[in-house]
Write a protein that holds these residues in place. Structure first.
Motif, PDB file in Angstrom:
ATOM      1  N   ALA A   1      38.860  45.154  51.407  1.00 55.48           N
ATOM      2  CA  ALA A   1      39.467  44.690  50.174  1.00 55.48           C
ATOM      3  C   ALA A   1      38.650  43.526  49.612  1.00 55.48           C
ATOM      4  O   ALA A   1      38.111  42.726  50.347  1.00 55.48           O
ATOM      5  N   ARG A   2      38.600  43.440  48.298  1.00 58.45           N
ATOM      6  CA  ARG A   2      37.903  42.353  47.623  1.00 58.45           C
ATOM      7  C   ARG A   2      38.745  41.091  47.700  1.00 58.45           C
ATOM      8  O   ARG A   2      39.960  41.134  47.599  1.00 58.45           O
ATOM      9  N   ILE A   3      38.102  39.945  47.875  1.00 61.42           N
ATOM     10  CA  ILE A   3      38.813  38.678  47.963  1.00 61.42           C
ATOM     11  C   ILE A   3      38.835  38.020  46.582  1.00 61.42           C
ATOM     12  O   ILE A   3      37.806  37.848  45.948  1.00 61.42           O
ATOM     13  N   GLY A  89      38.118  39.895  37.534  1.00 68.10           N
ATOM     14  CA  GLY A  89      36.743  40.389  37.500  1.00 68.10           C
ATOM     15  C   GLY A  89      36.181  40.563  36.108  1.00 68.10           C
ATOM     16  O   GLY A  89      35.305  41.390  35.878  1.00 68.10           O
ATOM     17  N   THR A  90      36.670  39.770  35.153  1.00 70.48           N
ATOM     18  CA  THR A  90      36.176  39.844  33.783  1.00 70.48           C
ATOM     19  C   THR A  90      35.373  38.581  33.463  1.00 70.48           C
ATOM     20  O   THR A  90      35.392  37.617  34.213  1.00 70.48           O
ATOM     21  N   ASP A 117      45.147  50.275  31.230  1.00 61.33           N
ATOM     22  CA  ASP A 117      46.187  49.598  30.451  1.00 61.33           C
ATOM     23  C   ASP A 117      46.334  48.114  30.746  1.00 61.33           C
ATOM     24  O   ASP A 117      47.301  47.497  30.318  1.00 61.33           O
ATOM     25  N   LEU A 118      45.375  47.507  31.478  1.00 66.10           N
ATOM     26  CA  LEU A 118      45.426  46.067  31.742  1.00 66.10           C
ATOM     27  C   LEU A 118      44.213  45.395  31.115  1.00 66.10           C
ATOM     28  O   LEU A 118      43.071  45.772  31.392  1.00 66.10           O
ATOM     29  N   TYR A 119      44.477  44.405  30.275  1.00 68.80           N
ATOM     30  CA  TYR A 119      43.438  43.678  29.545  1.00 68.80           C
ATOM     31  C   TYR A 119      43.625  42.179  29.756  1.00 68.80           C
ATOM     32  O   TYR A 119      44.710  41.722  30.075  1.00 68.80           O
ATOM     33  N   VAL A 120      42.539  41.426  29.526  1.00 66.66           N
ATOM     34  CA  VAL A 120      42.566  39.974  29.720  1.00 66.66           C
ATOM     35  C   VAL A 120      41.983  39.276  28.505  1.00 66.66           C
ATOM     36  O   VAL A 120      40.940  39.690  27.982  1.00 66.66           O
ATOM     37  N   LEU A 121      42.651  38.218  28.065  1.00 68.83           N
ATOM     38  CA  LEU A 121      42.116  37.295  27.070  1.00 68.83           C
ATOM     39  C   LEU A 121      41.875  35.998  27.840  1.00 68.83           C
ATOM     40  O   LEU A 121      42.794  35.213  28.061  1.00 68.83           O
ATOM     41  N   PRO A 122      40.625  35.791  28.319  1.00 66.75           N
ATOM     42  CA  PRO A 122      40.340  34.601  29.122  1.00 66.75           C
ATOM     43  C   PRO A 122      40.344  33.347  28.256  1.00 66.75           C
ATOM     44  O   PRO A 122      40.440  33.416  27.029  1.00 66.75           O
TER      45      PRO A 122
END
Length: 185
Positions: A1-3, A89-90, A117-122
């Motif tokens: 698994a990724r940490i 991871g964005t 269906d999952l997006y990010v506004l950093p």
């Protein structure tokens, strides 16, 4: 698994395995209770101080919402310790601060994740004061605009005791969740 954030990323949720994902799915499923039968579209996740797990909670809830078929946006509202970009991871930019200060279009600041269906506004990388937080009227307009494209918006806000503007944002969200670490808060 990724940490991610010092914890394994399992099934798109930060936590210790399926139980963390299942717990987030249960919490996500309760968000609509008491809403008169209409889905809750905006959720603010905060804590009293740093290190309480609010980013982990926001990511887990958003992952569960997206996996249930809701087009979901995570918004980073913590300029002091932005973490959503790393947790998902964005890229950190373009992001929210670039929209407000550099004229970047909102659509260019929203990043897709590996979860459908999952997006990010950093938070972005515009040179802003570490205490910067979007003014309530601007944040409200942004939420209305984003609400046209997303079924659920989950914001990861700075700890409420560390940012004087977070309390002003609370009325803009239909639900507010406080992350608390057992034995610490």
């Amino acid at each position: 698994a990724r940490i991610v954030l010092g914890r394994p990323l399992v099934g798109g949720a930060v936590g210790g395995g399926d139980s963390a994902l299942e717990a987030a799915a249960r919490v996500a499923g309760t968000l609509d209770l008491g809403s008169g039968g209409r889905p809750v579209r905006t959720v603010l996740v905060t804590s009293s101080r740093a290190g309480e797990g609010r980013t982990s909670l926001a990511v887990a809830l958003a992952s569960a919402s997206a996996r249930s078929g809701q087009r979901t946006l995570l918004v980073d509202l913590d300029p002091l310790r932005p973490a959503l970009h790393a947790a998902t991871g964005t890229d950190v930019s373009p992001g929210l601060s670039n929209v407000f200060y550099d004229g970047v279009l909102v659509r260019d600041a929203v990043h897709a994740t590996s979860i459908p269906d999952l997006y990010v506004l950093p938070i972005g990388n515009a040179s802003v004061d570490g205490a910067w937080f979007p003014p309530a009227k601007d944040l409200e307009a942004l939420l209305v605009y984003l609400g046209r494209s997303f079924d659920r918006i989950i914001a990861d806000a700075a700890p409420i005791l560390e940012s004087g503007r977070v309390p002003a944002a609370v009325p803009l969200f239909e639900r507010v969740l406080f992350a608390a670490r057992a034995g610490r808060t």
